[in-house]
Motif scaffolding. Structure first.
Motif, PDB file in Angstrom:
ATOM      1  N   ALA A 197       3.375   9.704  16.530  1.00 45.61           N
ATOM      2  CA  ALA A 197       2.591   9.163  17.648  1.00 45.61           C
ATOM      3  C   ALA A 197       1.850   7.893  17.224  1.00 45.61           C
ATOM      4  O   ALA A 197       1.836   6.904  17.959  1.00 45.61           O
ATOM      5  CB  ALA A 197       1.610  10.210  18.162  1.00 45.61           C
ATOM      6  N   ARG A 198       1.237   7.904  16.034  1.00 47.96           N
ATOM      7  CA  ARG A 198       0.520   6.723  15.541  1.00 47.96           C
ATOM      8  C   ARG A 198       1.493   5.565  15.328  1.00 47.96           C
ATOM      9  O   ARG A 198       1.214   4.426  15.721  1.00 47.96           O
ATOM     10  CB  ARG A 198      -0.203   7.040  14.228  1.00 47.96           C
ATOM     11  CG  ARG A 198      -0.998   5.838  13.692  1.00 47.96           C
ATOM     12  CD  ARG A 198      -1.399   5.967  12.242  1.00 47.96           C
ATOM     13  NE  ARG A 198      -0.214   5.810  11.406  1.00 47.96           N
ATOM     14  CZ  ARG A 198       0.164   6.680  10.466  1.00 47.96           C
ATOM     15  NH1 ARG A 198      -0.536   7.754  10.211  1.00 47.96           N
ATOM     16  NH2 ARG A 198       1.250   6.471   9.764  1.00 47.96           N
ATOM     17  N   GLU A 199       2.655   5.844  14.743  1.00 40.44           N
ATOM     18  CA  GLU A 199       3.631   4.785  14.475  1.00 40.44           C
ATOM     19  C   GLU A 199       4.181   4.191  15.767  1.00 40.44           C
ATOM     20  O   GLU A 199       4.356   2.975  15.870  1.00 40.44           O
ATOM     21  CB  GLU A 199       4.749   5.310  13.583  1.00 40.44           C
ATOM     22  CG  GLU A 199       4.241   5.579  12.174  1.00 40.44           C
ATOM     23  CD  GLU A 199       5.304   6.121  11.248  1.00 40.44           C
ATOM     24  OE1 GLU A 199       6.495   5.927  11.527  1.00 40.44           O
ATOM     25  OE2 GLU A 199       4.922   6.729  10.243  1.00 40.44           O
ATOM     26  N   GLU A 200       4.446   5.020  16.760  1.00 44.64           N
ATOM     27  CA  GLU A 200       4.917   4.508  18.049  1.00 44.64           C
ATOM     28  C   GLU A 200       3.847   3.629  18.694  1.00 44.64           C
ATOM     29  O   GLU A 200       4.162   2.573  19.245  1.00 44.64           O
ATOM     30  CB  GLU A 200       5.292   5.654  18.981  1.00 44.64           C
ATOM     31  CG  GLU A 200       6.585   6.329  18.592  1.00 44.64           C
ATOM     32  CD  GLU A 200       6.910   7.526  19.475  1.00 44.64           C
ATOM     33  OE1 GLU A 200       6.261   7.721  20.520  1.00 44.64           O
ATOM     34  OE2 GLU A 200       7.827   8.272  19.107  1.00 44.64           O
ATOM     35  N   GLN A 201       2.593   4.058  18.618  1.00 45.13           N
ATOM     36  CA  GLN A 201       1.501   3.272  19.189  1.00 45.13           C
ATOM     37  C   GLN A 201       1.361   1.937  18.476  1.00 45.13           C
ATOM     38  O   GLN A 201       1.220   0.895  19.115  1.00 45.13           O
ATOM     39  CB  GLN A 201       0.181   4.047  19.136  1.00 45.13           C
ATOM     40  CG  GLN A 201      -0.987   3.318  19.776  1.00 45.13           C
ATOM     41  CD  GLN A 201      -0.786   3.113  21.273  1.00 45.13           C
ATOM     42  OE1 GLN A 201      -0.378   4.023  21.973  1.00 45.13           O
ATOM     43  NE2 GLN A 201      -1.049   1.916  21.753  1.00 45.13           N
ATOM     44  N   GLU A 202       1.417   1.942  17.151  1.00 42.25           N
ATOM     45  CA  GLU A 202       1.314   0.698  16.393  1.00 42.25           C
ATOM     46  C   GLU A 202       2.483  -0.233  16.706  1.00 42.25           C
ATOM     47  O   GLU A 202       2.308  -1.445  16.836  1.00 42.25           O
ATOM     48  CB  GLU A 202       1.254   0.986  14.891  1.00 42.25           C
ATOM     49  CG  GLU A 202      -0.072   1.573  14.451  1.00 42.25           C
ATOM     50  CD  GLU A 202      -0.092   1.951  12.982  1.00 42.25           C
ATOM     51  OE1 GLU A 202       0.938   1.768  12.274  1.00 42.25           O
ATOM     52  OE2 GLU A 202      -1.134   2.443  12.531  1.00 42.25           O
ATOM     53  N   PHE A 203       3.676   0.330  16.860  1.00 43.63           N
ATOM     54  CA  PHE A 203       4.847  -0.473  17.192  1.00 43.63           C
ATOM     55  C   PHE A 203       4.676  -1.107  18.574  1.00 43.63           C
ATOM     56  O   PHE A 203       4.903  -2.304  18.753  1.00 43.63           O
ATOM     57  CB  PHE A 203       6.117   0.385  17.149  1.00 43.63           C
ATOM     58  CG  PHE A 203       7.363  -0.408  17.386  1.00 43.63           C
ATOM     59  CD1 PHE A 203       7.970  -1.089  16.349  1.00 43.63           C
ATOM     60  CD2 PHE A 203       7.924  -0.478  18.650  1.00 43.63           C
ATOM     61  CE1 PHE A 203       9.110  -1.832  16.567  1.00 43.63           C
ATOM     62  CE2 PHE A 203       9.071  -1.224  18.876  1.00 43.63           C
ATOM     63  CZ  PHE A 203       9.663  -1.899  17.830  1.00 43.63           C
ATOM     64  N   LEU A 210       0.838  -1.186   0.000  1.00 40.85           N
ATOM     65  CA  LEU A 210       0.000   0.000   0.000  1.00 40.85           C
ATOM     66  C   LEU A 210       0.878   1.243   0.000  1.00 40.85           C
ATOM     67  O   LEU A 210       2.025   1.195   0.464  1.00 40.85           O
ATOM     68  CB  LEU A 210      -0.898   0.010   1.250  1.00 40.85           C
ATOM     69  CG  LEU A 210      -1.835  -1.180   1.411  1.00 40.85           C
ATOM     70  CD1 LEU A 210      -2.494  -1.146   2.776  1.00 40.85           C
ATOM     71  CD2 LEU A 210      -2.876  -1.175   0.304  1.00 40.85           C
ATOM     72  N   PRO A 211       0.353   2.366  -0.469  1.00 45.23           N
ATOM     73  CA  PRO A 211       1.143   3.599  -0.399  1.00 45.23           C
ATOM     74  C   PRO A 211       1.418   3.958   1.058  1.00 45.23           C
ATOM     75  O   PRO A 211       0.638   3.630   1.957  1.00 45.23           O
ATOM     76  CB  PRO A 211       0.237   4.656  -1.047  1.00 45.23           C
ATOM     77  CG  PRO A 211      -0.883   3.916  -1.681  1.00 45.23           C
ATOM     78  CD  PRO A 211      -0.939   2.552  -1.079  1.00 45.23           C
ATOM     79  N   LEU A 212       2.550   4.593   1.287  1.00 51.65           N
ATOM     80  CA  LEU A 212       2.881   5.034   2.638  1.00 51.65           C
ATOM     81  C   LEU A 212       1.866   6.054   3.121  1.00 51.65           C
ATOM     82  O   LEU A 212       1.414   6.905   2.361  1.00 51.65           O
ATOM     83  CB  LEU A 212       4.276   5.654   2.674  1.00 51.65           C
ATOM     84  CG  LEU A 212       5.434   4.691   2.481  1.00 51.65           C
ATOM     85  CD1 LEU A 212       6.744   5.471   2.420  1.00 51.65           C
ATOM     86  CD2 LEU A 212       5.481   3.674   3.600  1.00 51.65           C
ATOM     87  N   ARG A 213       1.520   5.956   4.380  1.00 50.66           N
ATOM     88  CA  ARG A 213       0.634   6.951   4.984  1.00 50.66           C
ATOM     89  C   ARG A 213       1.463   8.160   5.379  1.00 50.66           C
ATOM     90  O   ARG A 213       2.675   8.051   5.577  1.00 50.66           O
ATOM     91  CB  ARG A 213      -0.047   6.351   6.212  1.00 50.66           C
ATOM     92  CG  ARG A 213      -0.961   5.203   5.862  1.00 50.66           C
ATOM     93  CD  ARG A 213      -1.674   4.677   7.070  1.00 50.66           C
ATOM     94  NE  ARG A 213      -0.723   3.974   7.942  1.00 50.66           N
ATOM     95  CZ  ARG A 213      -1.059   3.385   9.066  1.00 50.66           C
ATOM     96  NH1 ARG A 213      -2.306   3.423   9.488  1.00 50.66           N
ATOM     97  NH2 ARG A 213      -0.173   2.767   9.798  1.00 50.66           N
ATOM     98  N   PRO A 214       0.827   9.300   5.546  1.00 48.09           N
ATOM     99  CA  PRO A 214       1.574  10.479   6.006  1.00 48.09           C
ATOM    100  C   PRO A 214       2.242  10.186   7.350  1.00 48.09           C
ATOM    101  O   PRO A 214       1.707   9.448   8.179  1.00 48.09           O
ATOM    102  CB  PRO A 214       0.513  11.563   6.156  1.00 48.09           C
ATOM    103  CG  PRO A 214      -0.631  11.102   5.306  1.00 48.09           C
ATOM    104  CD  PRO A 214      -0.575   9.607   5.296  1.00 48.09           C
ATOM    105  N   LEU A 215       3.424  10.744   7.548  1.00 49.83           N
ATOM    106  CA  LEU A 215       4.177  10.530   8.775  1.00 49.83           C
ATOM    107  C   LEU A 215       3.383  11.024   9.982  1.00 49.83           C
ATOM    108  O   LEU A 215       2.891  12.146  10.007  1.00 49.83           O
ATOM    109  CB  LEU A 215       5.521  11.265   8.700  1.00 49.83           C
ATOM    110  CG  LEU A 215       6.431  11.099   9.915  1.00 49.83           C
ATOM    111  CD1 LEU A 215       6.792   9.634  10.113  1.00 49.83           C
ATOM    112  CD2 LEU A 215       7.678  11.935   9.753  1.00 49.83           C
ATOM    113  N   ASP A 216       3.247  10.161  10.951  1.00 51.65           N
ATOM    114  CA  ASP A 216       2.588  10.488  12.208  1.00 51.65           C
ATOM    115  C   ASP A 216       3.324   9.706  13.288  1.00 51.65           C
ATOM    116  O   ASP A 216       3.045   8.526  13.522  1.00 51.65           O
ATOM    117  CB  ASP A 216       1.108  10.114  12.159  1.00 51.65           C
ATOM    118  CG  ASP A 216       0.377  10.438  13.453  1.00 51.65           C
ATOM    119  OD1 ASP A 216       1.033  10.674  14.497  1.00 51.65           O
ATOM    120  OD2 ASP A 216      -0.864  10.435  13.435  1.00 51.65           O
TER     121      ASP A 216
END
Length: 195
Positions: A91-97, A83-89
């Motif tokens: 906080a969201r990436e840390e939460q998903e990790f 999928l295309p990369l989502r806009p950098l976020d």
């Protein structure tokens, strides 16, 4: 990173002086490919190498010429859709990790890795950096273990990587919480490696 390794490890039986190394990964190909050169080096030195991975990664590991030991049940999953990369976020990436790897992944992976270790009986566990559950399993079993950094492989230049390694190697070692692990490594080396 390369999607396919350039060479395959040689198949051999375990030598008396060989060490059984179990590599583990919780992610997909991007977590597997950086482990390949380390596994090749271990194989070339005469050690037995196997990979503990999700059932969906087992065909990829086997295609690279390694022993694949699936962690968990289920058949090989279809490769994930790109999928295309989502806009950098951040906080969201840390939460998903935290959710995917540290919480749920570690909870699922630790007992699976412990069971695999009881069955396959490795001498050393080599984990990729996001496989927290396998690190917990190694600690609980008292297994010597190593952690291989796999993230940001495309984002780090060779020059910067060399500077990071040089800084790490030149830093004074004060022991601290790693003193016990260093002792385990030294005892393991004396028992298994000949000069």
């Amino acid at each position: 990173p390369r999607s396919r390794p350039r060479r395959r490890p040689r198949r051999h039986s375990r030598r008396a002086s060989g060490v059984r190394l179990l590599f583990t990964l919780i992610g997909g190909n991007g977590h597997f490919v950086p482990l390949i050169p380390v596994a090749w080096a271990a194989d070339a030195a005469g050690h037995t190498v196997a990979f503990g991975c999700g059932p969906g990664m087992a065909p990829t590991v086997r295609a690279a010429g390694f022993i694949a030991l699936p962690l968990g049940k289920g058949g090989a999953a279809a490769p994930p859709e790109r999928l295309p990369l989502r806009p950098l976020d951040a906080a969201r990436e840390e939460q998903e990790f935290r959710d995917r790897f540290a919480r749920e992944g570690a909870r699922r992976r630790a007992p699976l890795t412990m069971a695999l270790c009881a069955d396959w009986r490795p001498d050393v566990l080599v984990c990729e950096e996001t496989d927290f559950g396998s690190l917990v399993a190694a600690a609980r079993l008292g297994l010597p273990h190593a952690n291989v950094l796999v993230l940001a492989a495309d984002e780090l230049s060779v020059r910067r990587a060399r500077r990071i390694v040089a800084t790490w190697l030149s830093a004074p070692f004060d022991g601290g919480r790693h003193r016990r692990r260093v002792g385990q490594i030294r005892r393991f080396e004396r028992a298994h490696w000949k000069d």
